[in-house]
Write an enzyme that holds these catalytic residues in place. Structure first.
Site, mmCIF file in Angstrom:
data_model
loop_
_atom_site.group_PDB
_atom_site.id
_atom_site.type_symbol
_atom_site.label_atom_id
_atom_site.label_comp_id
_atom_site.label_asym_id
_atom_site.label_seq_id
_atom_site.Cartn_x
_atom_site.Cartn_y
_atom_site.Cartn_z
ATOM 1 N N LYS A 85 -16.391 24.876 78.381
ATOM 2 C CA LYS A 85 -14.774 24.322 79.368
ATOM 3 C C LYS A 85 -14.450 22.931 80.164
ATOM 4 O O LYS A 85 -15.681 22.287 80.558
ATOM 5 C CB LYS A 85 -14.239 25.741 80.407
ATOM 6 C CG LYS A 85 -14.173 27.397 79.906
ATOM 7 C CD LYS A 85 -14.110 28.540 79.912
ATOM 8 C CE LYS A 85 -13.883 29.203 79.852
ATOM 9 N NZ LYS A 85 -13.935 31.217 80.456
ATOM 10 N N ARG A 118 -22.593 35.469 72.979
ATOM 11 C CA ARG A 118 -21.868 35.614 73.338
ATOM 12 C C ARG A 118 -23.159 36.444 74.625
ATOM 13 O O ARG A 118 -23.347 36.472 75.693
ATOM 14 C CB ARG A 118 -21.243 37.596 73.129
ATOM 15 C CG ARG A 118 -19.541 36.464 73.074
ATOM 16 C CD ARG A 118 -19.109 37.651 73.169
ATOM 17 N NE ARG A 118 -18.478 38.725 74.338
ATOM 18 C CZ ARG A 118 -17.575 38.102 75.084
ATOM 19 N NH1 ARG A 118 -16.866 37.188 74.360
ATOM 20 N NH2 ARG A 118 -17.067 38.996 75.882
ATOM 21 N N ARG A 123 -24.195 30.799 81.175
ATOM 22 C CA ARG A 123 -23.244 31.831 82.418
ATOM 23 C C ARG A 123 -24.307 31.762 83.797
ATOM 24 O O ARG A 123 -23.885 31.450 85.082
ATOM 25 C CB ARG A 123 -22.587 32.978 82.679
ATOM 26 C CG ARG A 123 -21.479 32.151 81.527
ATOM 27 C CD ARG A 123 -20.440 33.516 80.850
ATOM 28 N NE ARG A 123 -18.890 33.207 80.406
ATOM 29 C CZ ARG A 123 -18.715 33.757 79.760
ATOM 30 N NH1 ARG A 123 -18.754 34.724 79.582
ATOM 31 N NH2 ARG A 123 -17.317 33.252 79.084
ATOM 32 N N GLU A 135 -8.723 32.721 66.669
ATOM 33 C CA GLU A 135 -9.825 31.573 67.586
ATOM 34 C C GLU A 135 -9.501 29.948 67.011
ATOM 35 O O GLU A 135 -8.890 29.320 66.745
ATOM 36 C CB GLU A 135 -10.472 31.812 68.636
ATOM 37 C CG GLU A 135 -10.369 32.770 69.526
ATOM 38 C CD GLU A 135 -10.552 33.564 70.974
ATOM 39 O OE1 GLU A 135 -10.581 33.741 71.628
ATOM 40 O OE2 GLU A 135 -12.031 32.952 70.351
ATOM 41 N N TYR A 189 -4.643 32.205 75.764
ATOM 42 C CA TYR A 189 -5.275 33.467 76.151
ATOM 43 C C TYR A 189 -3.893 34.380 76.060
ATOM 44 O O TYR A 189 -4.011 34.822 77.287
ATOM 45 C CB TYR A 189 -5.742 32.757 77.428
ATOM 46 C CG TYR A 189 -6.937 32.807 77.811
ATOM 47 C CD1 TYR A 189 -8.264 33.222 77.307
ATOM 48 C CD2 TYR A 189 -7.186 30.831 78.290
ATOM 49 C CE1 TYR A 189 -9.434 33.000 77.251
ATOM 50 C CE2 TYR A 189 -8.510 31.101 78.261
ATOM 51 C CZ TYR A 189 -9.864 31.371 77.768
ATOM 52 O OH TYR A 189 -10.966 31.070 78.255
ATOM 53 N N PHE A 196 -5.306 36.801 87.018
ATOM 54 C CA PHE A 196 -5.718 35.354 86.935
ATOM 55 C C PHE A 196 -4.907 34.893 85.445
ATOM 56 O O PHE A 196 -5.612 33.760 85.883
ATOM 57 C CB PHE A 196 -7.603 35.804 86.934
ATOM 58 C CG PHE A 196 -7.644 36.844 85.892
ATOM 59 C CD1 PHE A 196 -7.786 35.340 84.252
ATOM 60 C CD2 PHE A 196 -7.864 38.174 85.672
ATOM 61 C CE1 PHE A 196 -7.731 36.841 83.286
ATOM 62 C CE2 PHE A 196 -8.829 38.444 84.343
ATOM 63 C CZ PHE A 196 -8.617 37.580 83.405
ATOM 64 N N THR A 216 -19.562 37.805 82.120
ATOM 65 C CA THR A 216 -18.164 36.811 82.058
ATOM 66 C C THR A 216 -18.122 36.414 83.993
ATOM 67 O O THR A 216 -17.986 35.056 84.305
ATOM 68 C CB THR A 216 -17.574 37.429 82.427
ATOM 69 O OG1 THR A 216 -16.663 38.003 80.753
ATOM 70 C CG2 THR A 216 -15.767 37.000 82.707
HETATM 71 P P1 ATP Z 1 -14.173 34.664 77.641
HETATM 72 O O1 ATP Z 1 -12.811 35.176 77.504
HETATM 73 O O2 ATP Z 1 -13.790 32.949 78.317
HETATM 74 O O3 ATP Z 1 -15.253 33.764 76.548
HETATM 75 P P2 ATP Z 1 -14.898 37.385 78.334
HETATM 76 O O4 ATP Z 1 -14.510 36.991 77.537
HETATM 77 O O5 ATP Z 1 -15.953 36.408 79.289
HETATM 78 O O6 ATP Z 1 -14.699 34.648 78.429
HETATM 79 P P3 ATP Z 1 -12.144 37.631 79.462
HETATM 80 O O7 ATP Z 1 -12.339 39.332 80.005
HETATM 81 O O8 ATP Z 1 -12.383 37.333 78.110
HETATM 82 O O9 ATP Z 1 -13.440 37.230 79.315
HETATM 83 O O10 ATP Z 1 -11.462 36.755 80.779
HETATM 84 C C1 ATP Z 1 -11.026 35.317 79.704
HETATM 85 C C2 ATP Z 1 -11.411 34.339 81.120
HETATM 86 O O11 ATP Z 1 -10.358 34.862 82.596
HETATM 87 C C3 ATP Z 1 -13.611 33.747 81.668
HETATM 88 O O12 ATP Z 1 -14.366 33.986 81.169
HETATM 89 C C4 ATP Z 1 -13.119 33.887 83.120
HETATM 90 O O13 ATP Z 1 -12.287 32.057 82.920
HETATM 91 C C5 ATP Z 1 -11.289 33.833 83.459
HETATM 92 N N1 ATP Z 1 -11.554 35.312 84.477
HETATM 93 C C6 ATP Z 1 -11.948 36.780 83.689
HETATM 94 N N2 ATP Z 1 -11.847 37.826 84.892
HETATM 95 C C7 ATP Z 1 -11.523 36.863 85.676
HETATM 96 C C8 ATP Z 1 -10.785 37.576 87.326
HETATM 97 N N3 ATP Z 1 -11.240 38.640 87.777
HETATM 98 N N4 ATP Z 1 -10.788 36.343 88.348
HETATM 99 C C9 ATP Z 1 -10.968 35.256 87.959
HETATM 100 N N5 ATP Z 1 -11.071 34.600 86.168
HETATM 101 C C10 ATP Z 1 -11.313 35.406 85.737
HETATM 102 MG MG MG Z 2 -12.781 36.882 76.269
#
Ligand code: ATP
Ligand code: MG
Length: 138
Positions: A9, A85, A102, A126, A49, A57, A91
């Site tokens: 990112k 992962r 992370r 993706e 997304y 968010f 996350t």
């Molecule tokens: P990614 O999809 O980026 O691999 P992830 O699968 O662990 O991450 P997701 O739930 O898909 O998490 O959320 C996508 C992205 O949105 C997160 O990686 C983070 O950058 C952001 N994000 C998720 N939850 C929050 C939150 N509560 N507040 C702010 N940003 C968030």
């Molecule tokens: Mg995700």
């Protein structure tokens, strides 16, 4: 063999840890079969997304993802989706396991350095979102 999409990112690129992330992929036998650097515009980030479009968010996340260049990669390996992962960590970096990307580098729940696909269906969407068949090493 499985494939997954990885994104370093904008925070990871800006902080100069592209090499550190790639080193962790390679030592874990995740082979890079496609890679490019690009800067997303709002439409590209919102499409990527789209599953999160109802989340509070969403606007902040898509602003962040367009704030600077990213490195997009396709990784291949045994159980690549789950394995990557695990290497990324949770996350929320405060909940991420020791030794994960992370845990070691994220500064915020949003600015968490890396993205990884979360299922085979998501990975297929993706990967094709960013790469055409000539860009994927067979
Ligand atoms: P990614 O999809 O980026 O691999 P992830 O699968 O662990 O991450 P997701 O739930 O898909 O998490 O959320 C996508 C992205 O949105 C997160 O990686 C983070 O950058 C952001 N994000 C998720 N939850 C929050 C939150 N509560 N507040 C702010 N940003 C968030
Ligand atoms: Mg995700």
């Amino acid at each position: 063999m499985e494939r997954t999409l990885s994104i370093i990112k904008p925070d990871g690129v800006a902080r100069g840890i592209i090499g550190e992330v790639i080193k962790r992929l390679e030592i874990n036998n995740l082979k890079i079969v496609a890679m490019k650097m690009l800067k997303m515009d709002t439409a590209l980030a919102q499409g990527f997304y789209a599953v999160h479009k109802e989340r509070p968010f969403f606007d902040s996340l898509t602003d962040f993802m367009t704030s600077g260049p990213v490195v997009v990669m396709v990784l291949e390996g045994e159980n690549a989706i789950t394995k990557y992962r695990e290497i990324m960590g949770a996350t929320d970096y405060r909940e991420a396991a020791e030794g994960t990307i992370r845990k070691d580098f994220a500064t915020d729940i949003e600015k968490n350095v890396v993205h990884g696909s979360d299922s085979p269906e998501t990975a297929a969407f993706e990967i094709s979102y960013f790469f055409n068949r000539f860009e994927l090493i067979v």
